[in-house]
Motif scaffolding. Sequence first.
Motif, mmCIF file in Angstrom:
data_model
loop_
_atom_site.group_PDB
_atom_site.id
_atom_site.type_symbol
_atom_site.label_atom_id
_atom_site.label_comp_id
_atom_site.label_asym_id
_atom_site.label_seq_id
_atom_site.Cartn_x
_atom_site.Cartn_y
_atom_site.Cartn_z
ATOM 1 N N ASP A 35 0.841 -1.205 0.000
ATOM 2 C CA ASP A 35 0.000 0.000 0.000
ATOM 3 C C ASP A 35 0.869 1.244 0.000
ATOM 4 N N GLY A 36 0.457 2.236 -0.745
ATOM 5 C CA GLY A 36 1.131 3.531 -0.724
ATOM 6 C C GLY A 36 2.314 3.646 -1.670
ATOM 7 N N ARG A 37 2.777 2.505 -2.158
ATOM 8 C CA ARG A 37 3.979 2.563 -2.996
ATOM 9 C C ARG A 37 3.610 2.971 -4.426
ATOM 10 N N LEU A 38 4.310 3.941 -4.962
ATOM 11 C CA LEU A 38 4.095 4.355 -6.346
ATOM 12 C C LEU A 38 5.398 4.215 -7.121
ATOM 13 N N VAL A 87 7.692 5.007 -10.138
ATOM 14 C CA VAL A 87 7.844 6.081 -11.132
ATOM 15 C C VAL A 87 9.023 5.749 -12.037
ATOM 16 N N HIS A 116 15.007 6.924 -15.792
ATOM 17 C CA HIS A 116 14.809 7.265 -14.381
ATOM 18 C C HIS A 116 14.023 6.148 -13.719
ATOM 19 N N ASN A 136 12.537 5.328 -9.679
ATOM 20 C CA ASN A 136 12.561 5.691 -8.248
ATOM 21 C C ASN A 136 12.814 4.428 -7.408
ATOM 22 N N ALA A 137 13.004 4.626 -6.112
ATOM 23 C CA ALA A 137 13.372 3.497 -5.242
ATOM 24 C C ALA A 137 12.324 2.379 -5.246
ATOM 25 N N PRO A 138 11.009 2.706 -5.194
ATOM 26 C CA PRO A 138 10.025 1.622 -5.245
ATOM 27 C C PRO A 138 10.118 0.787 -6.533
ATOM 28 N N VAL A 177 3.684 6.028 -14.128
ATOM 29 C CA VAL A 177 3.450 5.803 -12.695
ATOM 30 C C VAL A 177 2.649 4.523 -12.568
ATOM 31 N N ARG A 214 0.730 1.924 -9.752
ATOM 32 C CA ARG A 214 0.260 1.833 -8.372
ATOM 33 C C ARG A 214 -0.516 0.550 -8.161
#
Lengths: 157, 248
Positions: free
Chosen positions: A39-42, A44, A55, A57-59, A137, A139
């Motif tokens: 939950d909450g992780r997006l 990118v 690019h 992101n960490a997730p 993105v 999700r």
Amino acid sequence: MKDMNAADITGEYREAVLTFHSGSSRKVFYTEIESPMPDGRLIVSRTDLNGNITHANAPFVDMSGYTRGELIGAPHCILRHPDMPAAGFQDLWNTLKQKKKWHGYVKNLRKDGGFYWVYATVIPNIRNGEVSGYTSVRRRPSKTKVKEAEALYRTLE
Amino acid sequence: MSYTFTVSPDFNPDLISGWFFFNTWLQKNLNEPIHLELYNDFKSQRQAIENDEIDLIYANPFDASSLVREKGFIPIACPDNASDEAIIALNIDSEISNVDELQPGLRISKTDDPDVNMVCSLMLEPANLDTQNTTSSTRATYVLVAKDLITNNADVGFFLADTYLKLSEITRQKLKTLVCSDIHDIHHLLLAGPKISHKRDEILENLLTMAEHEKGLGVLKSLGFTKWKAVEQEDTEFMIDLMETLES
């Protein structure tokens, strides 16, 4: 693109050869092990016009199982799962070429052969009227939407 | 000529004095008169922007989009190692432990903070919840959102993570976090409007060396920042693309 390495796979696996939009192909190994998006992780990411990742992101790094170094410069289809119908990606590229936003439910393949479902949104990055790349993105989707997508994608294989 | 500086209304109230210190420090370093105008809500701040009354703004990512693309603002800098995350919180006694357990009819308490509301709405999607099957109340401050949760006038509250974590100890003890976003790529940033854009490089140079001087360091601490880092036009365009991608 390099074939997947069987030594990276966790658990029992099957193999498939995927052919991509560009005409290139890749041998992949995949398991039935799901790593659900927390939950909450997006996630990118950005790609250049050729779909190469610029690019992450960490997730994204965490969920994919690859290192950042392995992701940057790699084609985004490094995540392509054999259960995803080619028609879905054709629709993605057709939509983006019209400079429009694309949405869809996507089953992604991890480096360890496992998978995770996402609801993905991709937009073209427009600079001075020209597309310079793409931003995506991803999700966590609802379980009911994943079930609907699974049923639909089986009919498109 | 005097310039007007403002700060996104979602800033932590404890930092009001910090922003006044920053404004004074900036005036002194630029040798220019700058008036700090703080707005109580997004509506009144947006009206001021619309009327071209703002020259310098510490903006949230959502408003940065329209400021850059519609009002010709240019990016200067953002706090180093800072990102805007959002939290959905519950009353401490709530039996809910994950998003999937939330049900239609959910009562949401929120502020009018646009990026927080957008990200929190996305975090409700896995439970198939949206504006059609939830109700929401908009409060003037995050403290009032917390009060709604404590008094059971709402089931969940939407918060800017940074602000939630700085609520008073007494308030925090009555709440719990259901979910916190994990995005990393969006953040507030300082933007220069058309009237002051010719000073962008001078402002940036001052910001980047701020931590090297005792007074500058004190001001940074009063804002809760360690240092500033430069933001280029393409960095901002990326964040705007990202916000546009999230608006769906």
